[in-house]
Design a protein around this motif. Structure first.
Motif, PDB file in Angstrom:
ATOM      1  N   MET A  11       0.609  -0.738   0.220  1.00 50.46           N
ATOM      2  CA  MET A  11       0.209   0.166  -0.209  1.00 50.46           C
ATOM      3  C   MET A  11       0.509   1.388   0.417  1.00 50.46           C
ATOM      4  N   TYR A  12       0.339   1.845  -0.777  1.00 48.01           N
ATOM      5  CA  TYR A  12       1.206   3.651  -0.655  1.00 48.01           C
ATOM      6  C   TYR A  12      -0.254   4.078   0.833  1.00 48.01           C
ATOM      7  N   CYS A  13       1.135   4.311   1.647  1.00 44.51           N
ATOM      8  CA  CYS A  13       0.558   5.649   2.259  1.00 44.51           C
ATOM      9  C   CYS A  13       2.052   6.099   3.681  1.00 44.51           C
ATOM     10  N   ASN A  14       2.147   6.991   4.124  1.00 40.90           N
ATOM     11  CA  ASN A  14       2.365   7.841   5.104  1.00 40.90           C
ATOM     12  C   ASN A  14       2.038   7.243   6.679  1.00 40.90           C
ATOM     13  N   VAL A  15       2.781   6.575   7.272  1.00 43.83           N
ATOM     14  CA  VAL A  15       2.428   5.795   8.117  1.00 43.83           C
ATOM     15  C   VAL A  15       2.100   6.695   9.445  1.00 43.83           C
ATOM     16  N   ASN A  16       2.893   8.136   9.759  1.00 47.44           N
ATOM     17  CA  ASN A  16       2.057   8.382  10.814  1.00 47.44           C
ATOM     18  C   ASN A  16       0.930   9.105  10.627  1.00 47.44           C
ATOM     19  N   ILE A  17       0.592   8.781   9.726  1.00 50.47           N
ATOM     20  CA  ILE A  17      -1.517   9.611   8.680  1.00 50.47           C
ATOM     21  C   ILE A  17      -1.669   8.458   9.582  1.00 50.47           C
ATOM     22  N   SER A  18      -2.309   7.385   8.194  1.00 54.31           N
ATOM     23  CA  SER A  18      -2.461   5.904   7.981  1.00 54.31           C
ATOM     24  C   SER A  18      -2.721   4.842   8.924  1.00 54.31           C
ATOM     25  N   LEU A  19      -1.344   4.711   9.935  1.00 46.25           N
ATOM     26  CA  LEU A  19      -1.305   3.186  10.450  1.00 46.25           C
ATOM     27  C   LEU A  19      -2.340   3.365  11.458  1.00 46.25           C
ATOM     28  N   ARG A  20      -2.766   3.768  12.367  1.00 48.79           N
ATOM     29  CA  ARG A  20      -3.983   4.411  12.926  1.00 48.79           C
ATOM     30  C   ARG A  20      -4.993   3.555  12.929  1.00 48.79           C
ATOM     31  N   ALA A  21      -5.645   4.411  11.494  1.00 47.26           N
ATOM     32  CA  ALA A  21      -6.508   3.532  10.768  1.00 47.26           C
ATOM     33  C   ALA A  21      -7.089   2.540  10.046  1.00 47.26           C
ATOM     34  N   LEU A  22      -5.686   1.900   9.123  1.00 43.53           N
ATOM     35  CA  LEU A  22      -5.735   1.018   9.317  1.00 43.53           C
ATOM     36  C   LEU A  22      -5.684  -0.128  10.057  1.00 43.53           C
ATOM     37  N   LEU A  23      -4.749   0.250  11.038  1.00 45.71           N
ATOM     38  CA  LEU A  23      -5.305  -1.154  12.719  1.00 45.71           C
ATOM     39  C   LEU A  23      -6.767  -1.071  12.731  1.00 45.71           C
TER      40      LEU A  23
ATOM     41  N   PRO B 269      18.024   8.260   7.178  1.00 42.41           N
ATOM     42  CA  PRO B 269      17.877   8.901   8.125  1.00 42.41           C
ATOM     43  C   PRO B 269      18.294  10.436   8.848  1.00 42.41           C
ATOM     44  N   TRP B 270      18.276  11.594   8.051  1.00 40.09           N
ATOM     45  CA  TRP B 270      17.453  12.376   8.057  1.00 40.09           C
ATOM     46  C   TRP B 270      18.993  13.401   9.112  1.00 40.09           C
ATOM     47  N   PHE B 271      19.551  12.854   9.153  1.00 43.06           N
ATOM     48  CA  PHE B 271      21.100  13.681   9.654  1.00 43.06           C
ATOM     49  C   PHE B 271      20.663  15.083  10.181  1.00 43.06           C
ATOM     50  N   LYS B 272      20.602  16.135   9.759  1.00 39.47           N
ATOM     51  CA  LYS B 272      20.230  17.143   9.514  1.00 39.47           C
ATOM     52  C   LYS B 272      18.941  17.271  11.175  1.00 39.47           C
ATOM     53  N   LYS B 273      19.893  18.167  12.225  1.00 44.61           N
ATOM     54  CA  LYS B 273      18.854  18.537  13.014  1.00 44.61           C
ATOM     55  C   LYS B 273      17.492  18.865  13.219  1.00 44.61           C
ATOM     56  N   ARG B 274      17.060  19.820  12.342  1.00 46.72           N
ATOM     57  CA  ARG B 274      15.889  20.407  11.879  1.00 46.72           C
ATOM     58  C   ARG B 274      15.007  19.285  11.484  1.00 46.72           C
ATOM     59  N   HIS B 275      15.710  18.855  10.479  1.00 49.49           N
ATOM     60  CA  HIS B 275      15.117  17.506  10.061  1.00 49.49           C
ATOM     61  C   HIS B 275      14.392  15.954  10.542  1.00 49.49           C
ATOM     62  N   GLN B 276      14.713  15.958  11.836  1.00 50.53           N
ATOM     63  CA  GLN B 276      15.288  15.127  12.751  1.00 50.53           C
ATOM     64  C   GLN B 276      13.387  14.801  12.989  1.00 50.53           C
ATOM     65  N   LYS B 277      12.460  15.904  13.056  1.00 48.68           N
ATOM     66  CA  LYS B 277      11.146  15.123  12.909  1.00 48.68           C
ATOM     67  C   LYS B 277      10.178  14.817  11.899  1.00 48.68           C
ATOM     68  N   ARG B 278      10.853  14.577  10.647  1.00 50.88           N
ATOM     69  CA  ARG B 278      10.484  13.323   9.211  1.00 50.88           C
ATOM     70  C   ARG B 278      10.766  12.123   9.640  1.00 50.88           C
ATOM     71  N   ARG B 279      11.077  11.494  10.306  1.00 48.69           N
ATOM     72  CA  ARG B 279      11.790  10.499  10.948  1.00 48.69           C
ATOM     73  C   ARG B 279      10.786   9.490  11.062  1.00 48.69           C
ATOM     74  N   VAL B 280      10.701   8.542  10.499  1.00 52.49           N
ATOM     75  CA  VAL B 280       9.245   7.845  10.383  1.00 52.49           C
ATOM     76  C   VAL B 280       9.154   6.901  12.236  1.00 52.49           C
ATOM     77  N   LEU B 281       9.664   6.934  12.598  1.00 50.37           N
ATOM     78  CA  LEU B 281       9.923   6.726  14.182  1.00 50.37           C
ATOM     79  C   LEU B 281       9.848   7.898  15.372  1.00 50.37           C
ATOM     80  N   GLN B 282       8.129   8.077  15.857  1.00 46.62           N
ATOM     81  CA  GLN B 282       8.430   8.979  16.145  1.00 46.62           C
ATOM     82  C   GLN B 282       7.556   8.500  17.267  1.00 46.62           C
TER      83      GLN B 282
END
Length: 211
Positions: A89-101, A120-133
């Motif tokens: 499936m095409y999805c953004n898990v941080n938006i859709s995973l709860r609804a999927l489950l 990896p999103w190495f830059k500090k300001r980009h780390q909020k983009r990492r998948v595991l929030q």
């Protein structure tokens, strides 16, 4: 024929990735939707999930990926292989995973989740983009049963440590064994894992169990 270039990294916080996805009919997605379910988050081309589905027909495998052209390629591989225990499936898990489950209702079969070699999103300001929030960790804790597993892998130690820290912060996730596993718990590899190991480079792996 024009060549479509697929971006290696996409910003999951951009507006184009905020729309929730339509929920599938799981009885159409899987021949036996009540088999134990393994979700591979950020499945990429789907090579790992496809091999796992071939090796473990008693499990269902759901690959989730944010890059639509990559998902379309994975779906084509699944159709060519004729696997009825595999779905992409095409999805953004941080938006859709709860609804999927939630869409499984009381018959949620989730038993295992893998997050392997995420951006990896190495830059500090980009780390909020990492998948595991933290919100994603909370969702996994809510829907995994006691004994359910989250397996994380990365060739970037900083990213692996960050994923482990996120999971350790939640009271219902407990690490298994030593800090890093000496070998993969899976009989299949991702493309990135295979290339990394062929180059003689380390892969940082850990398993967390839902208490």
């Amino acid at each position: 024929m024009a060549v479509v270039r697929v971006r290696q990294h996409v910003n999951p916080l951009s507006e184009r990735y905020q729309a929730p996805v339509a929920m599938p009919d799981w009885s159409e997605a899987f021949a036996n939707p009540q088999q134990p379910l393994h979700i591979d988050i950020g499945c990429g081309k789907g090579v790992f999930a496809l091999h796992m589905a071939q090796l473990q027909p008693e499990w269902n495998f759901l690959g989730l990926e944010i890059r639509k052209p990559v998902v379309e390629s994975a779906q084509k591989r699944q159709q060519e292989a004729g696997l009825s225990n595999l779905h992409f499936m095409y999805c953004n898990v941080n938006i859709s995973l709860r609804a999927l489950l939630e869409s499984w209702g009381d018959q949620n079969p989730l038993q295992q989740v893998s997050i392997q070699f995420p951006d990896p999103w190495f830059k500090k300001r980009h780390q909020k983009r990492r998948v595991l929030q933290p919100e994603l960790v909370a969702t996994l804790a809510e829907f995994l049963p006691p004994g359910g597993r989250v397996v994380v892998q990365s060739d970037v130690e900083e990213v692996a440590v960050d994923m482990c820290d996120r999971l350790s912060e939640h009271p219902h996730f407990l690490p298994q064994g030593d800090r890093w596993l000496p070998a993969s718990p899976f009989p299949a590899q991702t493309d990135r894992e295979r290339v990394t190991l062929e180059q003689g480079l380390p892969v940082y792996r850990a398993i967390f169990t839902r208490s």
